[in-house]
Motif scaffolding. Sequence first.
Motif, mmCIF file in Angstrom:
data_model
loop_
_atom_site.group_PDB
_atom_site.id
_atom_site.type_symbol
_atom_site.label_atom_id
_atom_site.label_comp_id
_atom_site.label_asym_id
_atom_site.label_seq_id
_atom_site.Cartn_x
_atom_site.Cartn_y
_atom_site.Cartn_z
ATOM 1 N N GLY A 11 28.334 38.897 32.862
ATOM 2 C CA GLY A 11 28.434 40.157 33.662
ATOM 3 C C GLY A 11 29.327 40.172 34.780
ATOM 4 N N LEU A 12 30.217 39.228 34.781
ATOM 5 C CA LEU A 12 31.200 39.389 36.248
ATOM 6 C C LEU A 12 32.043 40.515 35.929
ATOM 7 C CD1 LEU A 12 31.504 35.502 36.855
ATOM 8 C CD2 LEU A 12 29.893 37.118 37.919
ATOM 9 N N LEU A 13 32.287 41.354 36.882
ATOM 10 C CA LEU A 13 33.023 42.627 36.904
ATOM 11 C C LEU A 13 34.326 41.965 37.444
ATOM 12 C CD1 LEU A 13 33.721 45.178 35.693
ATOM 13 C CD2 LEU A 13 32.503 46.177 37.674
ATOM 14 N N LEU A 14 35.409 41.626 36.988
ATOM 15 C CA LEU A 14 36.658 41.134 37.583
ATOM 16 C C LEU A 14 37.965 41.758 36.863
ATOM 17 C CD1 LEU A 14 35.786 37.253 37.083
ATOM 18 C CD2 LEU A 14 35.494 38.776 39.181
ATOM 19 N N SER A 15 39.255 41.525 37.635
ATOM 20 C CA SER A 15 40.258 42.316 37.185
ATOM 21 C C SER A 15 40.730 41.803 35.939
ATOM 22 C CB SER A 15 41.176 42.061 38.378
ATOM 23 O OG SER A 15 42.438 42.616 38.055
ATOM 24 N N THR A 16 41.415 42.403 35.329
ATOM 25 C CA THR A 16 42.373 41.921 34.090
ATOM 26 C C THR A 16 43.517 41.202 34.435
ATOM 27 O OG1 THR A 16 43.056 44.334 33.658
ATOM 28 C CG2 THR A 16 40.956 43.542 32.643
ATOM 29 N N GLN A 17 44.048 41.410 35.721
ATOM 30 C CA GLN A 17 45.254 40.914 36.126
ATOM 31 C C GLN A 17 44.790 39.419 36.471
ATOM 32 O OE1 GLN A 17 48.219 42.461 35.799
ATOM 33 N NE2 GLN A 17 47.232 43.895 34.867
ATOM 34 N N ARG A 18 45.557 38.543 35.866
ATOM 35 C CA ARG A 18 45.233 37.211 36.003
ATOM 36 C C ARG A 18 45.325 36.541 37.634
ATOM 37 N NH1 ARG A 18 44.955 31.946 33.719
ATOM 38 N NH2 ARG A 18 46.181 30.244 34.941
ATOM 39 N N GLU A 19 46.414 36.949 38.427
ATOM 40 C CA GLU A 19 46.119 36.577 39.872
ATOM 41 C C GLU A 19 45.138 37.149 40.633
ATOM 42 O OE1 GLU A 19 48.243 34.321 41.067
ATOM 43 O OE2 GLU A 19 48.782 33.924 39.076
ATOM 44 N N GLU A 20 44.722 38.235 40.467
ATOM 45 C CA GLU A 20 43.692 38.899 41.133
ATOM 46 C C GLU A 20 42.480 38.315 40.895
ATOM 47 O OE1 GLU A 20 43.493 43.320 40.823
ATOM 48 O OE2 GLU A 20 45.634 43.535 41.081
ATOM 49 N N ARG A 21 42.201 38.115 39.556
ATOM 50 C CA ARG A 21 40.905 37.658 38.940
ATOM 51 C C ARG A 21 40.877 36.091 39.606
ATOM 52 N NH1 ARG A 21 42.266 38.425 33.738
ATOM 53 N NH2 ARG A 21 42.792 36.209 33.290
ATOM 54 N N ILE A 22 41.656 35.406 39.527
ATOM 55 C CA ILE A 22 41.826 34.249 40.372
ATOM 56 C C ILE A 22 41.020 34.310 41.786
ATOM 57 C CG2 ILE A 22 42.871 32.133 41.141
ATOM 58 C CD1 ILE A 22 44.554 32.015 38.591
ATOM 59 N N GLU A 23 42.044 35.039 42.581
ATOM 60 C CA GLU A 23 41.278 35.319 44.047
ATOM 61 C C GLU A 23 39.872 35.933 44.152
ATOM 62 O OE1 GLU A 23 44.067 38.115 45.911
ATOM 63 O OE2 GLU A 23 45.762 36.952 45.365
ATOM 64 N N GLU A 24 39.563 36.754 42.892
ATOM 65 C CA GLU A 24 38.090 37.465 42.822
ATOM 66 C C GLU A 24 37.163 36.201 42.567
ATOM 67 O OE1 GLU A 24 39.253 41.710 41.337
ATOM 68 O OE2 GLU A 24 38.639 40.224 40.073
ATOM 69 N N LEU A 25 37.527 35.360 41.678
ATOM 70 C CA LEU A 25 36.737 34.095 41.503
ATOM 71 C C LEU A 25 36.354 33.096 42.702
ATOM 72 C CD1 LEU A 25 35.291 33.143 38.911
ATOM 73 C CD2 LEU A 25 37.184 31.821 38.337
ATOM 74 N N GLU A 26 37.670 33.120 43.315
ATOM 75 C CA GLU A 26 37.597 32.255 44.493
ATOM 76 C C GLU A 26 36.455 32.748 45.579
ATOM 77 O OE1 GLU A 26 41.173 31.477 46.345
ATOM 78 O OE2 GLU A 26 42.100 30.717 44.687
ATOM 79 N N ILE A 27 36.560 34.118 45.684
ATOM 80 C CA ILE A 27 35.450 34.691 46.446
ATOM 81 C C ILE A 27 34.143 34.675 46.133
ATOM 82 C CG2 ILE A 27 34.804 36.772 47.359
ATOM 83 C CD1 ILE A 27 37.819 37.723 47.544
ATOM 84 N N LEU A 28 34.101 34.809 44.609
ATOM 85 C CA LEU A 28 32.722 34.595 44.139
ATOM 86 C C LEU A 28 31.931 33.321 44.266
ATOM 87 C CD1 LEU A 28 30.755 35.964 42.028
ATOM 88 C CD2 LEU A 28 31.818 34.370 40.371
ATOM 89 N N LEU A 29 32.870 32.231 44.086
ATOM 90 C CA LEU A 29 32.446 30.682 44.175
ATOM 91 C C LEU A 29 32.278 30.294 45.621
ATOM 92 C CD1 LEU A 29 34.825 29.103 41.640
ATOM 93 C CD2 LEU A 29 32.387 29.631 41.273
ATOM 94 N N GLU A 30 32.923 30.814 46.521
ATOM 95 C CA GLU A 30 32.972 30.178 47.873
ATOM 96 C C GLU A 30 32.164 31.307 48.887
ATOM 97 O OE1 GLU A 30 36.766 29.601 49.538
ATOM 98 O OE2 GLU A 30 37.357 28.008 47.797
ATOM 99 N N GLU A 31 32.385 32.572 49.225
ATOM 100 C CA GLU A 31 31.870 33.254 49.846
ATOM 101 C C GLU A 31 30.633 33.889 49.435
ATOM 102 O OE1 GLU A 31 34.769 36.584 50.946
ATOM 103 O OE2 GLU A 31 36.139 34.750 51.481
ATOM 104 N N GLU A 32 30.217 34.093 47.920
ATOM 105 C CA GLU A 32 29.012 34.612 47.746
ATOM 106 C C GLU A 32 28.014 33.435 47.415
ATOM 107 O OE1 GLU A 32 29.324 37.574 44.630
ATOM 108 O OE2 GLU A 32 30.819 38.580 45.688
#
Length: 111
Positions: free
Chosen positions: A66-87
Amino acid sequence: MEFEIEIEGIQLKLNLVKDDLFSPCGKSQQITKKCQKLLRSKALAFYTLSILASKEGTNMEFLLPGLLLSTQREERIEELEILLEEEGKVEAIYDRFQTLNSDKQTPPWAQ
């Protein structure tokens, strides 16, 4: 999307898959109107992230649906980095290994 990284001596194999069947509880009440609009326009989608963490012969598997992420690959990678590190997802995995290797066998929040 699959990739591998090593953090703090822990090997992480990540697999991020778009989940068209995911439906949040409560008929999308926790999703903002802006996000609902982006979901309808296919700019956002729900994904499931599975993580296989390995350290010194010990493996643990984590599933984050249920992770709500962008469908654009580059944005999704950035969002995933935030999820893994900052959250704190990577920190939580590290803590699990620390607990497993500790004499106390209690999680950090219980100490």
